[in-house]
Design a protein around this motif. Sequence first.
Motif, PDB file in Angstrom:
ATOM      1  N   GLY A  60      50.719 -26.982  17.323  1.00 62.85           N
ATOM      2  CA  GLY A  60      50.414 -27.139  18.740  1.00 62.85           C
ATOM      3  C   GLY A  60      51.055 -26.092  19.622  1.00 62.85           C
ATOM      4  N   LYS A  61      52.150 -25.479  19.172  1.00 63.74           N
ATOM      5  CA  LYS A  61      52.827 -24.429  19.934  1.00 63.74           C
ATOM      6  C   LYS A  61      52.782 -23.103  19.201  1.00 63.74           C
ATOM      7  N   GLY A  62      52.484 -23.151  17.951  1.00 58.51           N
ATOM      8  CA  GLY A  62      52.488 -21.995  17.073  1.00 58.51           C
ATOM      9  C   GLY A  62      52.257 -22.491  15.663  1.00 58.51           C
ATOM     10  N   PHE A  63      53.111 -22.069  14.740  1.00 62.74           N
ATOM     11  CA  PHE A  63      52.970 -22.472  13.343  1.00 62.74           C
ATOM     12  C   PHE A  63      54.337 -22.773  12.758  1.00 62.74           C
ATOM     13  N   THR A  64      54.370 -23.790  11.921  1.00 64.96           N
ATOM     14  CA  THR A  64      55.579 -24.142  11.198  1.00 64.96           C
ATOM     15  C   THR A  64      55.335 -23.858   9.731  1.00 64.96           C
ATOM     16  N   ALA A  65      56.268 -23.157   9.106  1.00 66.23           N
ATOM     17  CA  ALA A  65      56.152 -22.811   7.693  1.00 66.23           C
ATOM     18  C   ALA A  65      57.239 -23.526   6.911  1.00 66.23           C
ATOM     19  N   ARG A  66      56.925 -23.833   5.659  1.00 63.41           N
ATOM     20  CA  ARG A  66      57.915 -24.397   4.740  1.00 63.41           C
ATOM     21  C   ARG A  66      57.832 -23.584   3.452  1.00 63.41           C
ATOM     22  N   GLY A  75      62.379 -27.273   0.308  1.00 66.12           N
ATOM     23  CA  GLY A  75      61.959 -26.126   1.090  1.00 66.12           C
ATOM     24  C   GLY A  75      62.771 -25.930   2.355  1.00 66.12           C
ATOM     25  N   SER A  76      62.574 -24.766   2.938  1.00 70.92           N
ATOM     26  CA  SER A  76      63.206 -24.403   4.204  1.00 70.92           C
ATOM     27  C   SER A  76      62.114 -24.219   5.236  1.00 70.92           C
ATOM     28  N   GLN A  77      62.287 -24.837   6.378  1.00 69.73           N
ATOM     29  CA  GLN A  77      61.285 -24.813   7.434  1.00 69.73           C
ATOM     30  C   GLN A  77      61.669 -23.788   8.497  1.00 69.73           C
ATOM     31  N   PHE A  78      60.663 -23.084   9.022  1.00 70.08           N
ATOM     32  CA  PHE A  78      60.899 -22.102  10.075  1.00 70.08           C
ATOM     33  C   PHE A  78      59.607 -21.856  10.844  1.00 70.08           C
ATOM     34  N   ALA A  79      59.727 -21.289  12.040  1.00 70.97           N
ATOM     35  CA  ALA A  79      58.578 -21.015  12.911  1.00 70.97           C
ATOM     36  C   ALA A  79      57.937 -19.679  12.536  1.00 70.97           C
ATOM     37  N   MET A  80      56.613 -19.615  12.728  1.00 72.31           N
ATOM     38  CA  MET A  80      55.887 -18.364  12.482  1.00 72.31           C
ATOM     39  C   MET A  80      54.898 -18.125  13.611  1.00 72.31           C
ATOM     40  N   LEU A  81      54.560 -16.852  13.797  1.00 68.85           N
ATOM     41  CA  LEU A  81      53.503 -16.444  14.712  1.00 68.85           C
ATOM     42  C   LEU A  81      52.340 -15.940  13.878  1.00 68.85           C
ATOM     43  N   ARG A  82      51.133 -16.093  14.392  1.00 68.72           N
ATOM     44  CA  ARG A  82      49.924 -15.705  13.668  1.00 68.72           C
ATOM     45  C   ARG A  82      49.241 -14.572  14.411  1.00 68.72           C
ATOM     46  N   GLY A  93      57.790 -14.334  10.863  1.00 72.03           N
ATOM     47  CA  GLY A  93      58.835 -15.232  11.328  1.00 72.03           C
ATOM     48  C   GLY A  93      60.164 -14.801  10.745  1.00 72.03           C
ATOM     49  N   GLU A  94      61.132 -15.702  10.794  1.00 73.14           N
ATOM     50  CA  GLU A  94      62.463 -15.397  10.260  1.00 73.14           C
ATOM     51  C   GLU A  94      62.988 -16.607   9.505  1.00 73.14           C
ATOM     52  N   LEU A  95      63.461 -16.360   8.293  1.00 76.13           N
ATOM     53  CA  LEU A  95      64.003 -17.391   7.424  1.00 76.13           C
ATOM     54  C   LEU A  95      65.408 -16.977   6.997  1.00 76.13           C
ATOM     55  N   ASN A  96      66.398 -17.771   7.346  1.00 72.88           N
ATOM     56  CA  ASN A  96      67.784 -17.465   6.974  1.00 72.88           C
ATOM     57  C   ASN A  96      68.177 -16.028   7.322  1.00 72.88           C
TER      58      ASN A  96
END
Length: 148
Positions: A60-66, A75-82, A93-96
């Motif tokens: 709804g605001k962007g994308f959530t990745a796992r 898994g690790s969850q983080f935000a992503m842009l498309r 996006g950025e993970l750790n």
Amino acid sequence: MRHELQTLIAVSSALFLSGCTQEAGEISRDAQAFDGIADTENVTLLGNEPFWNLDIDPDGKGFTARYSTPENIEGSQFAMLRFAGNNGVGFNGELNSETVQVTVTPEECSDGMSDRSYPYTATVAIGERTLYGCGYTSDEPFSGEENP
């Protein structure tokens, strides 16, 4: 001399204009962005050697990745842009504290471990590592056994 100069200008103009035509397979700046994967679809990417899985869902605001691996099943969850390119979609996006860049391209793909066939290929760069695999979406599933 004047005739040679006119001929040179005519030939140069023809060569210049011929460089402006678009050949089959060339990418044009006027090309439409890839629309084969809607921004409302869930995208699942996976690979082996090493085994990994990346689920990307609209939130709804962007994308959530796992991102998950055998060492991190939850898994690790983080935000992503498309963003959409000429021949596929990308996510970042950025993970750790590592940059994650994902490309999803329409092309039949096999994971090499099952009899499944996937509609997309995937490249996932996490920091300095690059992972290659297959993908499918909520609207374009894989074909083959659910649990091989």
